[in-house]
Design an enzyme around this catalytic site. Structure first.
Site, PDB file in Angstrom:
ATOM      1  N   CYS A 152      26.612  34.921  42.194  1.00  0.00           N
ATOM      2  CA  CYS A 152      26.420  34.608  43.605  1.00  0.00           C
ATOM      3  C   CYS A 152      24.982  34.168  43.862  1.00  0.00           C
ATOM      4  CB  CYS A 152      26.752  35.817  44.474  1.00  0.00           C
ATOM      5  SG  CYS A 152      26.599  35.478  46.234  1.00  0.00           S
ATOM      6  N   LYS A 194      31.406  36.783  35.179  1.00  0.00           N
ATOM      7  CA  LYS A 194      31.151  35.424  35.663  1.00  0.00           C
ATOM      8  C   LYS A 194      29.680  35.326  36.034  1.00  0.00           C
ATOM      9  CE  LYS A 194      33.047  31.774  38.588  1.00  0.00           C
ATOM     10  NZ  LYS A 194      31.896  31.335  39.404  1.00  0.00           N
ATOM     11  N   GLY A 257      32.512  24.491  37.229  1.00  0.00           N
ATOM     12  CA  GLY A 257      31.598  23.550  37.859  1.00  0.00           C
ATOM     13  C   GLY A 257      32.082  22.123  37.803  1.00  0.00           C
TER      14      GLY A 257
END
Length: 426
Positions: A152, A194, A257
């Site tokens: 994040c 992640k 991405g």
């Protein structure tokens, strides 16, 4: 249906600990997006894509829920142990809020009875709290897979040393992963990680973090190939995924991405050698992307290109599912508002109608406005490509002297102890 430009790489099913996922595709956790309602849509379309490319079945268009894929039955073992074609992860849930059983956290970990495997993403900065949260999920049988958020880039998170800032502190990162893995092991629940490439171009963390996660027993690692400084701007640096794949050899490495289409996903696998893909913004207003992805990795040429009438039917169903999820029509309709522009991207709808759709309070409002549209419009070419806001690069907000050392000092320990207090359950 558009003609594919790439042939699917030969990939085995994605193995996440004891879970076998038929298509090597994961829905990325997105705050305010990947609730139970949206996951249901994505799951249904992923299953359609896998069914369309089933053994002995031609990859041909038919009559599915968006008009491009025939819905067919598949043998029960075709989707792996979990039952779904792909893996669909919940919104990010704060470990401390979960341990404290806040109403929003308990709502966010809800799964439908048909939702397997049940996947939950946790955010945390304290090994003990993360461990307790994982044990709670295991002991109460609320998850089959747990993902840890170290990616994040939001300032309110990184300013406290959380999210993408945390892997810079290697021992803290190790402690959190180890605590989660131990907690999951008690119930045979795999834990994945992640993360991002690093804080910025001068402070990369992904290789160290990948090796630590592997050493501590994580079942897989996923890399969003941008730094926290980039947020969602610029282009994802896919070669970094290849670097991580070369460094982490005993568990799957997933790439994330700039996957806007099935061909992008195939290209990422070809270029990086990754074991699967994680898809986020590309499916906003387009849950049928999972049909394309599941079909593509099964060797099918199926691609979904709905007209506006079909898109509006999906939008309406999404709204219904949100009303059911929230248990209140007004709240569900407020939630669907943010999805409207994504669903209608590229279609000639008009600014006034778009504005009105962004203010709906009832399903009747939605129906009335949709009825006035020219629904015969074909799928527009400019509906493809990037979705969601890209923003621009920035200086990452960090705790004082965060980058001076890769170890925590006393003041930083105090700061990070408060990190979860400023992050909501989502």
């Amino acid at each position: 249906m558009s003609a594919p430009t790439l042939t699917a790489p030969v990939l085995p099913p994605l193995q996440i600990g004891p879970l076998t996922i038929a298509s090597p595709v994961v829905l990325a956790p997105m705050a305010g997006i990947t609730n139970r309602a949206f996951r249901q849509l994505c799951r249904e379309y992923g299953d359609e894509g896998l069914a369309a490319a089933g053994p002995g079945r031609p990859a041909a268009p038919g009559v599915g829920s968006v008009g491009s894929v025939e819905k067919q039955d598949r043998p029960g073992d075709a989707r792996g142990a979990g039952g779904s074609a792909c893996l669909y992860v919940s919104e990010m849930i704060t470990s401390r809020a979960l341990v404290e059983r806040t109403p929003i956290s308990m709502k966010l970990i809800e799964h439908g009875p048909e939702e397997t495997p049940r996947s939950v993403q946790l955010y945390g900065v304290d090994p003990a709290t993360v461990g307790r949260a994982v044990r709670m999920l295991v002991e109460e049988d609320r998850a089959d897979h747990i993902d840890l958020n170290f990616g994040c880039p939001v300032p309110k998170v990184t300013r406290k040393g959380g999210g993408a800032a945390l892997p810079w502190k290697t021992e803290l990162f190790r402690g959190i992963v180890a605590a989660a893995v131990r907690g999951g092991a008690a119930g045979g629940i795999p834990v994945t990680v992640k993360m991002r490439v690093g804080i910025d171009a001068d402070h990369l963390t992904f290789l160290d973090a990948g090796r630590i996660a592997e050493d501590e027993g994580a079942a897989a690692v996923a890399l969003h190939a941008r730094t926290a400084s980039q947020a969602y701007s610029g282009r994802a640096d896919w070669p970094r995924i290849a670097e991580l794949k070369a460094a982490v050899t005993s568990i799957p490495v997933l790439g994330n991405g700039d996957i806007w289409s099935a061909d992008d996903a195939l290209a990422m696998v070809r270029e990086t050698g990754c074991d699967g893909v994680v898809v986020g913004r590309g499916c906003l207003g387009r849950p049928w992307l999972f049909t394309d992805l599941a079909a593509a990795f099964a060797g099918s040429h199926v691609r979904v290109t709905p007209d506006l009438a079909q898109v509006c039917r999906v939008l309406r169903r999404h709204a219904e599912l949100l009303v059911d999820f929230h248990g209140e029509e007004a709240k569900g309709c407020r939630d669907i508002r943010k999805h409207v522009s994504w669903y209608l991207k590229g279609f000639a709808v008009g600014g006034q109608v778009r504005q009105q759709l962004g203010l709906i309070n009832t399903l009747t409002d939605l129906d009335r406005l949709v009825a006035g549209l020219d629904l015969d419009q074909a799928w527009p070419g400019d509906a493809e490509g990037q979705r969601g806001r890209a923003g621009s690069s920035r200086i990452v907000a960090l705790p004082d002297r965060w980058l001076a050392s890769r170890e925590l000092d006393g003041q930083q320990r105090t700061t990070i102890a408060q990190a979860e207090l400023s992050v909501s359950g989502g």
